[in-house]
Design an enzyme around this catalytic site. Sequence first.
Site, PDB file in Angstrom:
ATOM      1  N   SER A  18       0.845  -1.197   0.000  1.00  0.00           N
ATOM      2  CA  SER A  18       0.000   0.000   0.000  1.00  0.00           C
ATOM      3  C   SER A  18       0.877   1.243   0.000  1.00  0.00           C
ATOM      4  O   SER A  18       1.633   1.481   0.946  1.00  0.00           O
ATOM      5  CB  SER A  18      -0.891   0.010   1.246  1.00  0.00           C
ATOM      6  OG  SER A  18      -1.395   1.319   1.441  1.00  0.00           O
ATOM      7  N   ASP A  43      -4.857   3.281  -2.048  1.00  0.00           N
ATOM      8  CA  ASP A  43      -5.961   3.575  -1.131  1.00  0.00           C
ATOM      9  C   ASP A  43      -6.554   4.940  -1.426  1.00  0.00           C
ATOM     10  O   ASP A  43      -5.903   5.969  -1.199  1.00  0.00           O
ATOM     11  CB  ASP A  43      -5.442   3.560   0.310  1.00  0.00           C
ATOM     12  CG  ASP A  43      -5.112   2.151   0.776  1.00  0.00           C
ATOM     13  OD1 ASP A  43      -6.003   1.293   0.738  1.00  0.00           O
ATOM     14  OD2 ASP A  43      -3.947   1.920   1.173  1.00  0.00           O
ATOM     15  N   MET A  45      -9.331   7.661  -0.424  1.00  0.00           N
ATOM     16  CA  MET A  45     -10.184   8.004   0.728  1.00  0.00           C
ATOM     17  C   MET A  45     -10.823   9.369   0.502  1.00  0.00           C
ATOM     18  O   MET A  45     -10.160  10.293   0.035  1.00  0.00           O
ATOM     19  CB  MET A  45      -9.327   8.084   1.986  1.00  0.00           C
ATOM     20  CG  MET A  45      -8.581   6.801   2.283  1.00  0.00           C
ATOM     21  SD  MET A  45      -7.548   7.019   3.754  1.00  0.00           S
ATOM     22  CE  MET A  45      -6.862   5.376   3.872  1.00  0.00           C
ATOM     23  N   MET A  76     -12.227   3.708  -0.841  1.00  0.00           N
ATOM     24  CA  MET A  76     -12.896   3.957   0.438  1.00  0.00           C
ATOM     25  C   MET A  76     -13.672   5.258   0.288  1.00  0.00           C
ATOM     26  O   MET A  76     -13.365   6.280   0.925  1.00  0.00           O
ATOM     27  CB  MET A  76     -11.857   4.032   1.567  1.00  0.00           C
ATOM     28  CG  MET A  76     -11.302   2.659   1.924  1.00  0.00           C
ATOM     29  SD  MET A  76      -9.774   2.770   2.867  1.00  0.00           S
ATOM     30  CE  MET A  76      -8.611   2.911   1.531  1.00  0.00           C
ATOM     31  N   MET A 145     -11.128  -6.337   5.598  1.00  0.00           N
ATOM     32  CA  MET A 145     -10.322  -5.354   6.328  1.00  0.00           C
ATOM     33  C   MET A 145      -9.961  -5.909   7.704  1.00  0.00           C
ATOM     34  O   MET A 145     -10.820  -6.429   8.420  1.00  0.00           O
ATOM     35  CB  MET A 145     -11.107  -4.044   6.516  1.00  0.00           C
ATOM     36  CG  MET A 145     -11.359  -3.250   5.256  1.00  0.00           C
ATOM     37  SD  MET A 145      -9.869  -2.791   4.351  1.00  0.00           S
ATOM     38  CE  MET A 145      -8.961  -1.836   5.575  1.00  0.00           C
TER      39      MET A 145
HETATM   40  C1  DX5 Z   1      -6.308   1.412   5.541  1.00  0.00           C
HETATM   41  C2  DX5 Z   1      -5.836   1.074   4.160  1.00  0.00           C
HETATM   42  C3  DX5 Z   1      -4.702   0.160   4.145  1.00  0.00           C
HETATM   43  C4  DX5 Z   1      -3.468   0.692   4.814  1.00  0.00           C
HETATM   44  C5  DX5 Z   1      -2.610  -0.447   5.236  1.00  0.00           C
HETATM   45  O1  DX5 Z   1      -7.463   2.155   5.476  1.00  0.00           O
HETATM   46  O2  DX5 Z   1      -6.873   0.485   3.401  1.00  0.00           O
HETATM   47  O3  DX5 Z   1      -4.413  -0.302   2.836  1.00  0.00           O
HETATM   48  O4  DX5 Z   1      -2.733   1.547   4.002  1.00  0.00           O
HETATM   49  O5  DX5 Z   1      -1.571   0.053   5.989  1.00  0.00           O
HETATM   50  P1  DX5 Z   1      -0.884  -0.812   7.130  1.00  0.00           P
HETATM   51  O6  DX5 Z   1      -0.306  -2.018   6.442  1.00  0.00           O
HETATM   52  O7  DX5 Z   1       0.146   0.102   7.667  1.00  0.00           O
HETATM   53  O8  DX5 Z   1      -1.941  -1.178   8.111  1.00  0.00           O
HETATM   54 ZN    ZN Z   2      -6.317  -0.539   1.496  1.00  0.00          ZN
END
Ligand code: DX5
Ligand code: ZN
Length: 229
Positions: A18, A43, A45, A76, A145
Amino acid sequence: MVADYKNKRKSGYMLSPSILSADFSRLGEELASISAADYVHIDVMDGAFVPNISYGAPVVKGIRPLTEQIFDIHLMIEEPIRYLEDFKNAGADLLCVHSEACRHLDRTITAVHELGCLAGVALNPSTPLDAIKWVLDKVDMVLLMSVNPGFGGQAFIPEVLPKLKELSIMLEERGLADKVDVEVDGGIRLDNVVSVIEAGANVIVAGSAIFGGEASKNVEEFKNIMAGY
Ligand code: DX5
Ligand code: ZN
């Protein structure tokens, strides 16, 4: 790119770093450092579905020429159906939408496929698998998740382990185990990746565990562990 993805799917364990945890001031170098990974997890958001804002289609378009890797886009955002075409045009290979964010999930999945992308459906930690029971045969990937979405670097929620097992059983019973990938996202590190693989995940997302140190070395270490399965 979609054809490459289809060839790779279910042919082993895939690592999808990510870039949320990457250094955005040198995204090109950061992408180069994860070139040994299978996909790039992006990701998106919107500050509404999740309490954070990241980046959108223009950034995806900007980095698309830098790598041939599969773009695994985690949307998201509320009502993602409004933006699917923008992300497709920006270079998406796989578009993953949250079941909680779609008023018409079935229609949204169909729209992803009509654009020629692969379709994933994501579930927050507290959302039961029942939410996707009637679309399971229409998706290419299910994302469970293992943190509440919105931020990188959060702690892994262990309740996802029995959920992953339940999903694997559900896929087996429906004859979909070889067709639908199972991605897990949030809090995955070198010391817990085995537990999610053993519970049934085959696409592994990791952000801070990769970009929090020397990314290329971390990719190699993840890949070494995953190659043992
Ligand atoms: C969280 C994201 C993840 C995040 C993962 O909302 O969807 O993809 O970037 O990051 P780590 O591996 O640091 O939890
Ligand atoms: Zn993600």
